[in-house]
Design an enzyme around this catalytic site. Structure first.
Site, mmCIF file in Angstrom:
data_model
loop_
_atom_site.group_PDB
_atom_site.id
_atom_site.type_symbol
_atom_site.label_atom_id
_atom_site.label_comp_id
_atom_site.label_asym_id
_atom_site.label_seq_id
_atom_site.Cartn_x
_atom_site.Cartn_y
_atom_site.Cartn_z
ATOM 1 N N CYS A 176 0.714 -1.102 0.051
ATOM 2 C CA CYS A 176 0.016 -0.122 0.046
ATOM 3 C C CYS A 176 0.849 1.383 -0.105
ATOM 4 O O CYS A 176 1.485 1.732 -0.920
ATOM 5 C CB CYS A 176 -0.917 -0.030 1.155
ATOM 6 N N HIS A 213 -3.715 -5.674 1.381
ATOM 7 C CA HIS A 213 -2.802 -5.695 2.381
ATOM 8 C C HIS A 213 -2.643 -7.211 2.905
ATOM 9 O O HIS A 213 -3.468 -7.620 3.722
ATOM 10 C CB HIS A 213 -3.522 -4.996 3.538
ATOM 11 N N GLU A 268 -0.793 -8.455 5.237
ATOM 12 C CA GLU A 268 -0.738 -8.465 6.507
ATOM 13 C C GLU A 268 -1.811 -8.614 7.209
ATOM 14 O O GLU A 268 -2.006 -8.900 8.425
ATOM 15 C CB GLU A 268 0.153 -7.504 7.060
#
Lengths: 230, 79
Positions: free
Chosen positions: A89, A198, A200
């Site tokens: 990002c 994302h 994560e």
């Protein structure tokens, strides 16, 4: 596979996914090391993650200021030496602005901030960031951004397609209007990757989809094979 | 030496911000064919020679103020 992969996570002023990135890497068996933007040297690591957020308040253009931080100079050197760097990002925006990745990320075509799960298709598995996935795999991973519309001119795009540098594409609706539905790209050396989704935030089934495991798990596996120079 | 740098989205580059402004102007009743949104940067350059100042400003634009992939720039020396 021997020791735990050591992976640096850089925190800029305004980063806000740095801890999630550390948590996810740890969950996947790596040892995350927090690096501050003022650090001019990286600890001995097998890879670096530039997390999401709003580094330097997105001043001028998203990611434009971070490249002047001491940590980014170290990351650029690390990348130039073949080190693995993943930008998520805002990290992707930083890498584009720093000239480490091709293209640029612009305001979403809708002008709206998007925050939703998206499906991305793995286009290439010949990268250290996607090696554990299969070509054509569709991964569900959340996006949350206002400036995720990746753009490259027709000539540059054709060059990147021919070189196999388009690694991820939105498989369903394109959330930001990016050119050719691009969600993630690698550099020519295939050691630097950026993506808008994302990973994560998508590693723990308790919190929803787990499409991020394919990306971060690949990175952890690749980083653990790299002898770390002290 | 003072200068104003105008940074614009290049022609042909989609400018969603400009489109939103354009449709808002129409809603206010203005007859508008197109609106595009750029950025103004006022810079006070530490140079007395306008030629040297312009050279410096060009480099600033190429390296930071504009992203050459999507933006064009124009430099106006104010004096």
């Amino acid at each position: 596979m021997s020791e735990r992969a050591r992976i640096a996570v850089v925190t800029f002023p305004g980063s806000n996914d740095d801890r999630d990135a550390c948590h996810a890497l740890e969950l996947l068996g790596a040892e995350p090391l927090a690096v501050w933007h003022g650090d001019a040297e990286l600890p001995p690591v097998g890879a670096v993650v530039l997390p999401g957020g709003f580094s330097y308040g997105d001043y001028l253009r998203a990611g434009a200021i971070a490249r002047f931080s001491p940590a980014m100079q170290a990351v650029a050197e690390f990348a130039a030496g073949g080190g693995l760097v993943l930008g998520i990002c805002n990290g992707f925006q930083v890498l584009c602005e720093a000239g480490l990745l091709p293209g640029v990320l612009r305001r979403n075509a809708s002008l709206d901030f998007v925050c939703q799960d998206v499906d991305v298709r793995v286009e290439r598995t010949d990268t250290p960031f996607t090696a554990t996935a299969a070509e054509g795999d569709v991964l569900t991973i959340p996006v949350k951004h206002g400036e995720g519309c990746w753009y490259a001119g027709a000539e540059l795009l054709a060059e990147l397609e021919a070189a196999g540098q388009i690694v991820l594409r939105y498989a369903g609706a394109n959330p930001n209007g990016s050119v050719a539905d691009v969600a993630g790209v690698v550099n020519r050396g295939r050691n630097v990757m950026g993506l808008m989704p994302h990973p994560e935030h998508a590693v723990d089934p308790l919190l929803g989809p787990t499409g991020g495991v394919a990306i971060l798990g690949s990175l952890v596996a690749a980083a653990s094979r790299i002898p770390v120079l002290a | 030496m003072k200068a104003t740098v105008l940074v614009r989205p290049k022609p042909g580059i989609l400018d969603p911000q400009g489109e939103a402004v354009e449709s808002s102007l129409r809603q206010l009743g203005f007859a508008v064919a197109e609106a595009r949104v750029g950025r103004v940067v006022d810079v006070d350059v530490e140079a007395t020679d306008p030629v040297e100042a312009r050279v410096q400003l060009e480099r600033m634009c190429e390296q930071l103020l504009a992203n050459p992939l999507i933006e064009s720039y124009e430099i106006e020396l104010v004096g």
